[in-house]
Design an enzyme around this catalytic site. Structure first.
Site, mmCIF file in Angstrom:
data_model
loop_
_atom_site.group_PDB
_atom_site.id
_atom_site.type_symbol
_atom_site.label_atom_id
_atom_site.label_comp_id
_atom_site.label_asym_id
_atom_site.label_seq_id
_atom_site.Cartn_x
_atom_site.Cartn_y
_atom_site.Cartn_z
ATOM 1 N N GLY A 10 0.810 -1.217 0.000
ATOM 2 C CA GLY A 10 0.000 0.000 0.000
ATOM 3 C C GLY A 10 0.837 1.258 0.000
ATOM 4 O O GLY A 10 0.494 2.255 0.646
ATOM 5 N N ASN A 12 1.465 3.467 -2.343
ATOM 6 C CA ASN A 12 1.207 4.502 -3.347
ATOM 7 C C ASN A 12 0.589 5.766 -2.765
ATOM 8 O O ASN A 12 0.493 6.783 -3.456
ATOM 9 C CB ASN A 12 0.285 3.957 -4.447
ATOM 10 C CG ASN A 12 -1.036 3.470 -3.906
ATOM 11 O OD1 ASN A 12 -1.077 2.430 -3.263
ATOM 12 N ND2 ASN A 12 -2.121 4.203 -4.145
ATOM 13 N N GLY A 16 1.721 4.681 3.714
ATOM 14 C CA GLY A 16 2.648 3.846 2.961
ATOM 15 C C GLY A 16 3.603 4.654 2.117
ATOM 16 O O GLY A 16 4.793 4.323 2.018
ATOM 17 N N SER A 135 -4.298 -0.558 14.542
ATOM 18 C CA SER A 135 -5.154 0.617 14.645
ATOM 19 C C SER A 135 -5.705 0.686 16.059
ATOM 20 O O SER A 135 -5.912 -0.360 16.694
ATOM 21 C CB SER A 135 -6.302 0.525 13.637
ATOM 22 O OG SER A 135 -7.317 1.466 13.934
ATOM 23 N N TYR A 160 -14.147 -3.690 10.411
ATOM 24 C CA TYR A 160 -12.807 -3.118 10.207
ATOM 25 C C TYR A 160 -11.990 -3.245 11.489
ATOM 26 O O TYR A 160 -10.824 -3.681 11.458
ATOM 27 C CB TYR A 160 -12.911 -1.656 9.788
ATOM 28 C CG TYR A 160 -11.576 -0.950 9.795
ATOM 29 C CD1 TYR A 160 -10.652 -1.169 8.773
ATOM 30 C CD2 TYR A 160 -11.222 -0.094 10.830
ATOM 31 C CE1 TYR A 160 -9.402 -0.544 8.788
ATOM 32 C CE2 TYR A 160 -9.990 0.530 10.860
ATOM 33 C CZ TYR A 160 -9.079 0.305 9.835
ATOM 34 O OH TYR A 160 -7.850 0.928 9.871
#
Length: 292
Positions: A10, A12, A16, A135, A160
């Site tokens: 991740g 991009n 990240g 998280s 999540y």
């Protein structure tokens, strides 16, 4: 240590991209492991403009497809650092991965579990390490092993948080198994608090005036991405890091602030839960490593 090979999933955008940029700045050869390679190439160009001598490359990785995970792993011969950074936040109805997993759990946890196992024997160097991104939403959550895929009872926000709980359990159980095996590889965890990434504000884009008000509040209460990435950068690069450590913001509620060592929830730290989740992940992904 400079001149390492690092894989950042991740990479991009958001956390990240910051992580990949700073690893490139210290001299690492960084592989940007991304689902959207066009976005990855734009990110690589951004890194090269900021750091002309940067050594970065883009490779396709879709964590929601075990076939893609295996194809990516086959192309990596050696590495020194794996940063399992990629994450997915959904707002709408339940969705599934290419392999039939609930999309949060399949992407945020199972994809990284499989990737780590497939790359583990290729980690080299004096202090190779794996960083998993947790998280604060993992706190207060528990796993329902009778419904891991949230088929019977789906709530996007709760699911999540459960996927991040699974990730945290994984990072800690991985550390236990690495130490039991006498491996030089260390497993470390980090979380960014609440950060202005490109994920969270999207939740309010369709809510009109209320959404705009929430977005303004979000900007006031949270921290920029560069600050949010500091815990995972510390986990990835600090020379004094030990396996099993967990880094996050030092401020109230671990929402924002300088990087410090923090504690996982009791549910995340339970070894029995760690063993149970590991067995389930092996069965679901077909990837077995560091088994009892």
């Amino acid at each position: 240590m400079p001149n390492n090979i690092a894989v950042v999933t991740g990479a991009n955008s958001g956390l990240g991209l910051v992580t990949a940029t700073e690893l490139a700045r210290r001299g690492d050869h960084v592989i940007l492991a991304v689902r959207n390679t066009a976005a990855g190439e734009r990110a690589a160009g951004e890194i090269r403009r900021a750091i002309p001598a940067a050594r970065v490359e883009v490779r396709a990785l879709d964590l929601a497809s075990l076939a893609s995970v295996r194809a990516f792993a086959e192309g990596v011969q050696t590495l020194h650092l794996l940063v399992n950074n990629a994450g997915l936040v959904l707002l709408g109805p339940r969705q599934e991965t290419a392999d039939g997993f609930e999309l949060h759990l399949g992407t945020n946890f199972l994809g990284h579990f499989a990737l780590t196992g497939l790359l583990l024997d290729r980690l080299a160097g004096a202090r190779p390490r794996i960083v998993n991104l947790s998280s604060i939403t993992h706190k207060g959550k528990t796993l329902d092993f009778g419904d891991l895929m949230s088929v019977r009872d789906y709530n996007a926000s709760r699911t999540y948080g459960r996927s991040k709980l699974a990730t945290t359990i994984f990072g800690l159980e991985l550390d236990r198994r690495l130490r039991a095996a006498g491996s030089p590889v260390i497993s470390v965890l980090a979380h960014p608090g609440i950060t202005r990434s490109n994920l969270t504000p999207r939740a309010w884009e369709h809510r009109g005036a209320l959404g705009r008000a929430l977005s303004r509040a979000f900007l006031l209460l949270t921290q920029p991405v560069a600050r949010g990435a500091q815990p995972q950068l510390r986990a990835a690069t600090a020379s004094d890091v030990r396996g099993g450590q967990f880094f996050g913001p030092a401020g109230p509620g671990e929402i924002r602030g300088r990087s410090t060592e923090v504690q996982p929830s009791r549910a995340a730290a339970d070894p029995a839960t760690g063993r149970r989740l590991w067995t389930a992940a092996e069965e679901l992904t077909g990837v077995r490593y560091l088994s009892d």
